[in-house]
Scaffold this motif. Structure first.
Motif, PDB file in Angstrom:
ATOM      1  N   GLY A 229       0.796  -1.215   0.000  1.00 43.69           N
ATOM      2  CA  GLY A 229       0.000   0.000   0.000  1.00 43.69           C
ATOM      3  C   GLY A 229       0.833   1.273   0.000  1.00 43.69           C
ATOM      4  N   GLN A 230       2.115   1.149   0.310  1.00 43.90           N
ATOM      5  CA  GLN A 230       2.993   2.309   0.330  1.00 43.90           C
ATOM      6  C   GLN A 230       3.819   2.447  -0.951  1.00 43.90           C
ATOM      7  OE1 GLN A 230       5.423   2.175   3.834  1.00 43.90           O
ATOM      8  NE2 GLN A 230       3.715   2.536   5.214  1.00 43.90           N
ATOM      9  N   LEU A 231       3.635   1.534  -1.887  1.00 41.89           N
ATOM     10  CA  LEU A 231       4.386   1.622  -3.132  1.00 41.89           C
ATOM     11  C   LEU A 231       3.833   2.742  -4.008  1.00 41.89           C
ATOM     12  CD1 LEU A 231       4.853  -2.116  -4.151  1.00 41.89           C
ATOM     13  CD2 LEU A 231       6.368  -0.669  -2.812  1.00 41.89           C
ATOM     14  N   THR A 232       4.716   3.361  -4.749  1.00 41.06           N
ATOM     15  CA  THR A 232       4.274   4.380  -5.692  1.00 41.06           C
ATOM     16  C   THR A 232       3.670   3.702  -6.915  1.00 41.06           C
ATOM     17  OG1 THR A 232       6.366   4.433  -6.907  1.00 41.06           O
ATOM     18  CG2 THR A 232       6.176   5.892  -4.974  1.00 41.06           C
ATOM     19  N   GLN A 233       2.964   4.494  -7.716  1.00 39.74           N
ATOM     20  CA  GLN A 233       2.412   3.961  -8.959  1.00 39.74           C
ATOM     21  C   GLN A 233       3.538   3.438  -9.848  1.00 39.74           C
ATOM     22  OE1 GLN A 233      -0.098   6.702 -11.065  1.00 39.74           O
ATOM     23  NE2 GLN A 233      -0.366   5.339 -12.792  1.00 39.74           N
TER      24      GLN A 233
END
Length: 66
Positions: free
Chosen positions: A33-37
Motif C-alpha cells: 500500500g505504500q508503493l508508488t504507482q
C-alpha cells in the motif's frame, strides 16, 4: 485463484529471480500500500516480461505433440 499448468509452475522461479533485484531496490519490508504507482508498474512489467520469456523458453524446449 486459477490452477497453474505444469509449465506455468515451472516458470515461477524465473519470475521470482527477476523480481528479487527490484524488491531489493524497493525494500522487502515495505507494505504494498505504500508503493508508488511507478513501483507497482515496474513490478507488474518485470513479472509479466519474466513470465513470458520463461514460458517461451519452456515452449521452445518442448516437443510438438503432433
Amino acid at each position: 485463484m486459477v490452477d497453474f499448468t505444469e509449465e506455468e509452475t515451472q516458470a515461477l522461479p524465473a519470475v521470482m529471480r527477476a523480481l528479487g533485484p527490484e524488491m531489493e531496490r524497493i525494500g522487502w519490508n515495505r507494505p504494498l500500500g505504500q508503493l508508488t504507482q511507478n513501483d507497482m508498474h515496474r513490478l507488474i512489467v518485470i513479472t509479466v516480461e519474466a513470465f513470458r520469456a520463461e514460458m517461451a523458453e519452456i515452449a521452445a524446449q518442448s516437443e510438438i505433440p503432433f
